[in-house]
Design a protein around this motif. Structure first.
Motif, PDB file in Angstrom:
ATOM      1  N   UNK A  48       2.893  10.330  -3.299  1.00  0.00           N
ATOM      2  CA  UNK A  48       2.073  11.372  -2.700  1.00  0.00           C
ATOM      3  C   UNK A  48       2.436  11.600  -1.235  1.00  0.00           C
ATOM      4  N   UNK A  49       3.012  10.586  -0.593  1.00  0.00           N
ATOM      5  CA  UNK A  49       3.457  10.755   0.791  1.00  0.00           C
ATOM      6  C   UNK A  49       4.728  11.599   0.829  1.00  0.00           C
ATOM      7  N   UNK A  50       5.653  11.313  -0.084  1.00  0.00           N
ATOM      8  CA  UNK A  50       6.875  12.109  -0.238  1.00  0.00           C
ATOM      9  C   UNK A  50       6.810  12.760  -1.610  1.00  0.00           C
ATOM     10  N   UNK A  51       6.131  13.882  -1.723  1.00  0.00           N
ATOM     11  CA  UNK A  51       5.865  14.459  -3.045  1.00  0.00           C
ATOM     12  C   UNK A  51       7.018  15.346  -3.538  1.00  0.00           C
ATOM     13  N   UNK A  62       0.824  -1.201   0.000  1.00  0.00           N
ATOM     14  CA  UNK A  62       0.000   0.000   0.000  1.00  0.00           C
ATOM     15  C   UNK A  62       0.859   1.251   0.000  1.00  0.00           C
ATOM     16  N   UNK A  63       1.898   1.254   0.826  1.00  0.00           N
ATOM     17  CA  UNK A  63       2.745   2.448   0.894  1.00  0.00           C
ATOM     18  C   UNK A  63       3.481   2.684  -0.424  1.00  0.00           C
ATOM     19  N   UNK A  64       3.988   1.619  -1.028  1.00  0.00           N
ATOM     20  CA  UNK A  64       4.714   1.785  -2.286  1.00  0.00           C
ATOM     21  C   UNK A  64       3.817   2.347  -3.385  1.00  0.00           C
ATOM     22  N   UNK A  65       2.537   1.993  -3.354  1.00  0.00           N
ATOM     23  CA  UNK A  65       1.631   2.459  -4.399  1.00  0.00           C
ATOM     24  C   UNK A  65       1.285   3.939  -4.265  1.00  0.00           C
ATOM     25  N   UNK A  66       1.419   4.504  -3.062  1.00  0.00           N
ATOM     26  CA  UNK A  66       1.075   5.917  -2.848  1.00  0.00           C
ATOM     27  C   UNK A  66       2.263   6.722  -2.344  1.00  0.00           C
ATOM     28  N   UNK A  67       3.465   6.154  -2.383  1.00  0.00           N
ATOM     29  CA  UNK A  67       4.640   6.843  -1.833  1.00  0.00           C
ATOM     30  C   UNK A  67       4.930   8.152  -2.557  1.00  0.00           C
TER      31      UNK A  67
END
Length: 461
Positions: free
Chosen positions: A79-82, A72-77
């Motif tokens: 946007x987490x670290x933009x 899950x984190x890899x798919x939205x990383x």
């Protein structure tokens, strides 16, 4: 006659029933909880994401553990670290069944391997949950951690206090909607504020009433719990601030703005906005803005103008007054505080008056029926105000309608009738109170105009 069923068929039948119940409950959940439903949900997880100089974006700490999977984190990383263009901006990501609120931070300093450090402390909620109330908390946390990182490298050093801090945050914000973080000499207070809807526009004919004067608790605050005799004592509530106490009265000497302090003495449940503006010599637009602000924060509610020619009808909520002893005490106390009568009103008289309010009967008729003699045991106006605020009765407003267009004389010469402008408001969209404020005439004059014109009909609603 006895019927024997095969055990296998029993199991199949039970499984079928369970599957149907599960399917029905899931459909109910889908109906009640969906994106945009406006419901608030708890914080499911808090995690700290950072950009590692070798491994790239990763989760350095989270509570509970493994709630956010690596996939899950890899798919939205991204946007987490933009990218730098959207650093220090509150962002909400709704993806893969989770809604994540974050505030990405970028610290540039030569002591880091890439001359910069990127991190983001995020809240994870359900995908249907409203999260706008958490955005100020996440932003304040991000800025606070930035200061701690610049001073002591609290975040990048992988402090052992981070898991405890996240667990403390999750528990206190979900339980008390507030938290206090202490790290060395640094103390930070966090609080989840209630985000209310924008209040309705305030009109000239609206009557403001102070909520504290009618015994209503502050919106969003549960009533105080009083322990019963012999029961366990309620745990200490040291985490609560003084401002969390219910406002039983409004302090006129508090730090209100100048306009509010000037208006508060005139908000008595009877004066409408136009009269308040006139009595205080304050511009009407300022009065409306001030009262709208008080409505937003739950200090004031609005009711129609109280007149003895009004019609009121009881609502289904009136049954609460028969069974709710706290509401009965609040009602009697409110009626006894008028400063004129020393005797307390009788509850049976109060209930009798409220039950007699119905369509087709004016308030004046009800008062004459219950109090034929000059002496009145209590102020009926205060009772009507109390009942309207608590939703026990509803005011029926009059809307004049022109059934037929007014007759105009032949030719193009306009009529020299000063009342023609008022008749143009008889469309069924303007109540009598609104027309009086717009035309600046009293109610008696308007009633005479309506009575003299056979083309005007009245709609009560």
């Amino acid at each position: 006659m006895q019927v024997y069923l095969d055990s296998a068929s029993d199991i199949e039948h039970d499984n079928g029933v369970d599957s149907k119940i599960t399917l029905m409950s899931s459909k109910i959940m889908e109906t009640r909880y969906y994106e945009g439903c406006g419901r608030e949900g708890p914080i499911r997880c808090i995690f700290l994401g950072e950009f590692h100089p070798v491994a790239g974006p990763k989760i350095s700490c989270q509570f509970p553990d493994d709630y956010v999977s690596k996939e899950l984190f890899d798919s939205i990383s991204a946007y987490i670290i933009p990218k730098p263009q959207i650093q220090k901006c509150t962002m909400t990501i709704n993806a893969l069944g989770h809604k994540i609120v974050g505030y990405p931070i970028r610290i540039e300093n030569s002591r880091y391997e890439r001359n910069m450090y990127l991190f983001n402390l995020c809240f994870v909620c359900d995908s249907w949950s409203k999260t706008v109330q958490y955005e100020p908390v996440v932003k304040k946390l991000g800025e606070h951690l930035t200061i701690m990182e610049e001073e002591t490298r609290f975040v990048s050093s992988g402090s052992t206090k981070l898991p405890t801090l996240l667990a403390h945050l999750l528990h206190d914000l979900n339980t008390y909607r507030k938290a206090t973080l202490v790290e060395g000499e640094t103390v930070m207070h966090l609080k989840v504020l209630e985000v209310r809807k924008d209040p309705m526009p305030v009109h000239d004919f609206d009557v403001p009433v102070l909520v504290a004067s009618v015994g209503l608790p502050r919106p969003g605050r549960p009533p105080r719990k009083v322990p019963q005799e012999g029961s366990e004592q309620i745990p200490s509530q040291e985490h609560l601030d003084v401002e969390d106490e219910e406002p039983f009265e409004v302090d006129m000497d508090a730090d209100w703005d100048l306009t509010t302090r000037q208006l508060l003495p005139h908000i008595n449940g009877y004066n409408h906005v136009s009269k308040i503006a006139s009595d205080t010599n304050v511009e009407k637009t300022l009065v409306k803005s001030c009262i709208q602000n008080l409505v937003y924060y739950g200090v004031v509610v609005l009711i129609p103008v109280l007149k003895f020619s009004n019609m009121y009808r009881a609502t289904p909520s009136l049954s609460r007054l028969f069974s709710d002893h706290e509401m009965q005490k609040s009602c009697i106390s409110f009626l006894s505080n008028d400063g004129e009568n020393k005797e307390k009103p009788v509850l049976s008289d109060v209930l009798g008056i409220l039950c007699s309010l119905q369509q087709g009967t004016t308030l004046r008729t009800v008062c004459e029926r219950f109090f034929p003699s000059p002496g009145v045991p209590f102020d009926v106006r205060r009772l009507v105000v109390f009942a309207q605020i608590h939703g026990l009765v509803k005011c029926l407003k009059r809307y004049p309608v022109y059934v037929r267009s007014p007759v105009r004389p032949n030719g193009f010469t306009p009529r020299l009738d000063s009342m023609l402008g008022i008749r143009r408001l008889f469309t069924g969209k303007h109540s009598v109170d609104e027309i009086c404020c717009l035309a600046r005439i009293d109610l008696a004059t308007l009633d005479q105009i309506i009575e003299d014109d056979s083309n005007v009909a009245i709609i009560w609603r």
